[in-house]
Scaffold this active site. Structure first.
Site, short mmCIF file in Angstrom:
data_model
loop_
_atom_site.label_atom_id
_atom_site.label_comp_id
_atom_site.label_asym_id
_atom_site.label_seq_id
_atom_site.Cartn_x
_atom_site.Cartn_y
_atom_site.Cartn_z
N LYS A 14 -11.71 -3.75 -1.53
CA LYS A 14 -11.06 -4.20 -0.28
C LYS A 14 -10.19 -3.11 0.31
CE LYS A 14 -7.13 -6.68 -0.67
NZ LYS A 14 -5.93 -6.19 0.03
N ASN A 15 -9.36 -2.50 -0.52
CA ASN A 15 -8.39 -1.55 0.01
C ASN A 15 -9.00 -0.20 0.41
OD1 ASN A 15 -6.47 -3.49 -0.17
ND2 ASN A 15 -5.46 -2.65 -1.99
N ARG A 71 -1.30 -6.99 7.02
CA ARG A 71 -0.52 -5.79 7.34
C ARG A 71 -1.38 -4.55 7.52
NH1 ARG A 71 4.58 -5.74 6.82
NH2 ARG A 71 4.41 -3.51 6.51
N CYS A 90 6.69 -9.70 4.68
CA CYS A 90 5.59 -9.97 3.77
C CYS A 90 6.20 -10.50 2.48
CB CYS A 90 4.83 -8.68 3.55
SG CYS A 90 3.85 -8.60 2.09
N ARG A 94 8.24 -3.92 3.50
CA ARG A 94 7.07 -3.14 3.88
C ARG A 94 7.14 -2.59 5.31
NH1 ARG A 94 1.73 -5.92 1.66
NH2 ARG A 94 0.99 -3.79 1.73
N ASP A 127 -0.51 -3.15 -8.05
CA ASP A 127 -1.45 -4.25 -7.81
C ASP A 127 -1.99 -4.86 -9.10
OD1 ASP A 127 -1.08 -3.96 -5.13
OD2 ASP A 127 -2.98 -2.95 -4.73
N ILE A 181 7.53 -0.06 -6.84
CA ILE A 181 6.93 0.13 -5.51
C ILE A 181 7.44 -0.91 -4.50
CG2 ILE A 181 4.77 0.40 -4.21
CD1 ILE A 181 4.95 2.47 -6.43
N ARG A 197 -8.37 -13.63 -0.20
CA ARG A 197 -8.16 -12.39 0.56
C ARG A 197 -8.69 -11.19 -0.21
NH1 ARG A 197 -2.35 -11.87 3.23
NH2 ARG A 197 -3.48 -10.06 3.99
C1 EPZ Z 1 -1.31 -0.41 -0.06
O1 EPZ Z 1 -0.32 -1.02 0.74
C2 EPZ Z 1 -2.21 -1.52 -0.57
N1 EPZ Z 1 -2.83 -2.18 0.58
C3 EPZ Z 1 -1.39 -2.50 -1.40
O2 EPZ Z 1 -2.28 -3.47 -1.93
C4 EPZ Z 1 -0.74 -1.75 -2.56
O3 EPZ Z 1 0.09 -2.63 -3.27
C5 EPZ Z 1 0.09 -0.57 -2.02
O4 EPZ Z 1 -0.74 0.27 -1.16
C6 EPZ Z 1 0.69 0.30 -3.11
O5 EPZ Z 1 -0.33 0.78 -3.94
C7 EPZ Z 1 -3.91 -1.65 1.13
O6 EPZ Z 1 -4.42 -0.62 0.71
C8 EPZ Z 1 -4.52 -2.39 2.26
P1 EPZ Z 1 2.49 1.74 0.70
P2 EPZ Z 1 0.60 -0.13 1.70
O7 EPZ Z 1 2.61 2.20 2.11
O8 EPZ Z 1 -0.18 1.00 2.21
C9 EPZ Z 1 7.22 1.72 1.38
C10 EPZ Z 1 -3.00 -5.67 -2.46
O9 EPZ Z 1 -2.55 -6.56 -3.23
N2 EPZ Z 1 6.95 2.20 2.74
O10 EPZ Z 1 1.92 2.67 -0.30
O11 EPZ Z 1 1.24 -1.06 2.66
C11 EPZ Z 1 6.72 0.30 1.15
O12 EPZ Z 1 7.60 -0.67 1.62
C12 EPZ Z 1 -2.06 -4.87 -1.58
O13 EPZ Z 1 -4.21 -5.41 -2.35
C13 EPZ Z 1 8.01 2.53 3.56
O14 EPZ Z 1 9.18 2.46 3.17
O15 EPZ Z 1 1.66 0.37 0.65
C14 EPZ Z 1 6.54 0.28 -0.34
O16 EPZ Z 1 7.78 0.02 -0.95
C15 EPZ Z 1 -0.68 -5.39 -1.59
N3 EPZ Z 1 7.72 2.97 4.82
C16 EPZ Z 1 6.09 1.69 -0.66
O17 EPZ Z 1 6.49 2.49 0.47
C17 EPZ Z 1 6.45 3.07 5.29
O18 EPZ Z 1 6.25 3.47 6.46
C18 EPZ Z 1 4.60 1.87 -0.86
O19 EPZ Z 1 3.90 1.25 0.20
C19 EPZ Z 1 5.37 2.74 4.44
C20 EPZ Z 1 5.65 2.30 3.16
#
Ligand code: EPZ
Length: 459
Positions: A62-63, A132, A156, A161, A346, A368, A438
């Site tokens: 999915k991701n 998201r 979320c 996020r 995850d 994370i 999902r």
């Molecule tokens: C991706 O989310 C995945 N989603 C998530 O999977 C996964 O948990 C996550 O990466 C971490 O591995 C998809 O790929 C669609 P991040 P993403 O940006 O990209 C902070 C699942 O269950 N951050 O790596 O949204 C954020 O809040 C989902 O399949 C900022 O502060 O995650 C988090 O604490 C859930 N500012 C950390 O970074 C930003 O602009 C990592 O988030 C962006 C992120």
């Protein structure tokens, strides 16, 4: 609200979060044969205690699929994706792409996407709020159409996020960005230009968004402290096949030299490492023996390492992953979530379910997301002994779990409840199954196929 605050997501809840209505109302409208669909209020009923034995086929990730689908916005030619999973999140993004003007056809696991023309540069709240990852259309639309208006995704269940890293990087690439009335409005009148971007924090989504955008920017973009998740390499390989110039794939430093246009290609989506990890853990908790067909061990190395420490056999076999824990006790081990190649956030909830049945204690630390322990009270209802201390959970193994009515709160938390239920005495009913839909395709069928007693029931 202040632009910076909104973009950082500080306008959203940080503490214990009650599920936002958007999550609650997620619809499951799948196209094509959708074996996991049903009324929104479906429950899953599991009678625990049966070891899983046999083979489970792992689907497309999915991701990986979501950013790959967003890549169709970068070209007027056809992008064909194969091994596309049938999941609610895929459908949500298809609906968004459709309203941007992407024409699509789908047959089984093959998806053709043709973005001949971008007819709308606006990604509306009604669609973005459902998922998201919709924010991944921002980079490609801005790069191709030089303007984009994308709703902020909002809060979320697992944390605030924010998307500030995405916006800061695009600003560095020459975009003029404001946040007004819940929308990100971005303009790059003369197109995006290359920039040297050092991410202050590893972000999967920001790396993907900027990688997508940089393929069509003028000049060279360097991304430092880029995320190294396999889904990012999958995206990069597809973009390269579309004519993009990208170096450093698989590393934390990506160099992208912008090109005038990208062309179509056919790309097979990588196997879902989180689905594979989830079934590996499910096998281990039930003391079974399962082959995960199509899974890649190198994608779940950190998990495999911890599982071996816990007493589980996990290795590569027949091009897939073999898992076995027959006649052996589970041992408590500590784990801390980290960006890839570290232990994935995850899989934290699922691993915690496993540790509830281990001998001894296990300390699981989430680094994370700030609110990713919503499975804890539900696991406690099933008899687990877990104490939360800030971002760590101390799990003391118990002799048995017992079935109970429980509530799914997000995708991976739901998976952890399924895992606990498979090992629990008696019957567990998991409500709000739409969370599982999902990200887990044909969950009941896959588990039933290896001997579990699982059924979907109406409310
Ligand atoms: C991706 O989310 C995945 N989603 C998530 O999977 C996964 O948990 C996550 O990466 C971490 O591995 C998809 O790929 C669609 P991040 P993403 O940006 O990209 C902070 C699942 O269950 N951050 O790596 O949204 C954020 O809040 C989902 O399949 C900022 O502060 O995650 C988090 O604490 C859930 N500012 C950390 O970074 C930003 O602009 C990592 O988030 C962006 C992120």
């Amino acid at each position: 609200m202040d632009v910076e605050l909104l973009a950082r997501g500080d306008g959203h809840a940080h503490g214990p979060v009650v599920l936002p209505p958007a999550e609650e109302r997620t619809e499951k409208v799948l196209r094509g044969p959708a074996k996991t669909t049903g009324p929104v209020m479906d429950k899953i009923r599991i009678r625990g205690g049966r070891p899983l034995n046999g083979t489970i086929a792992i689907g497309g990730a999915k991701n990986a699929a979501l950013p790959l689908m967003a890549a169709s916005l970068l070209t007027d030619q056809k992008l064909t994706l194969t091994n596309v999973p049938e999941l609610a999140d895929i459908e949500t993004l298809l609906r968004l792409l459709e309203q941007h003007g992407v024409e699509m056809s789908r047959e089984n696991r093959r998806l053709d996407l043709t973005g001949s023309e971008i007819i709308s540069t606006t990604a509306p709240y009604e669609l973005v709020r459902k998922m998201r990852a919709s924010v991944l259309v921002l980079g490609p639309i801005l790069a191709r159409a030089h303007q984009a208006k994308v709703s902020l995704p909002g809060g979320c269940a697992i944390g605030a996020r924010p998307v500030d890293l995405h916006l800061k990087a695009l600003t560095q690439m020459g975009a003029d960005i404001t946040v007004e009335q819940g929308y990100i409005e971005a303009q790059a009148k003369n197109g995006l230009r290359g920039a040297h971007i050092v991410f202050p924090q590893v972000s999967v989504g920001a790396t993907e968004n900027i990688l997508l955008a940089a393929t069509l920017a003028e000049g060279e973009t360097i991304l430092e402290n880029a995320a190294r998740e396999p889904e990012i390499s999958d995206l990069a390989h597809c973009l390269i096949a579309m004519g993009a110039q990208i170096e450093g794939v698989g590393s934390d430093r990506l160099t992208i030299t912008g090109v005038k246009a990208l062309h179509g290609t056919t790309h097979a989506i990588m196997p879902d490492r989180i689905e594979a990890g989830t079934y590996a853990i499910a096998t281990a908790i039930t003391g079974g023996t399962v082959e995960l067909e199509g899974a890649r061990l190198d994608h779940i190395d950190a998990l495999a390492h911890k599982m071996r420490e816990a007493g589980v056999t996990i290795d590569e076999r027949n091009g897939g992953v073999f898992v076995n824990r027959a006649n052996r006790d589970l041992i408590g081990v500590d784990a801390m979530t980290e960006p890839f190649p570290g232990f994935p956030t995850d899989l934290q909830a699922q691993f915690m379910a496993l540790m509830t049945r281990a001998k001894g204690a296990s300390m699981l630390t989430e680094t994370i997301f700030e609110n990713r322990f919503m499975h804890v009270p539900e696991l406690q209802r099933m008899g687990a002994n877990i104490n939360l201390h800030g971002s760590s959970a101390m799990v003391r193994g118990v002799g048995k779990l017992t079935g109970a009515p429980v509530m799914a709160s997000d995708l991976r938390a739901s998976a952890s409840l399924v895992i606990a239920a498979l090992a629990a005495e008696g019957e567990t009913e998991i409500a709000r199954v739409y969370h599982l839909d999902r990200g887990y395709e044909c969950l009941e069928q896959k588990l039933t196929g290896v001997g579990a007693e699982v059924e979907r029931v109406g409310d």
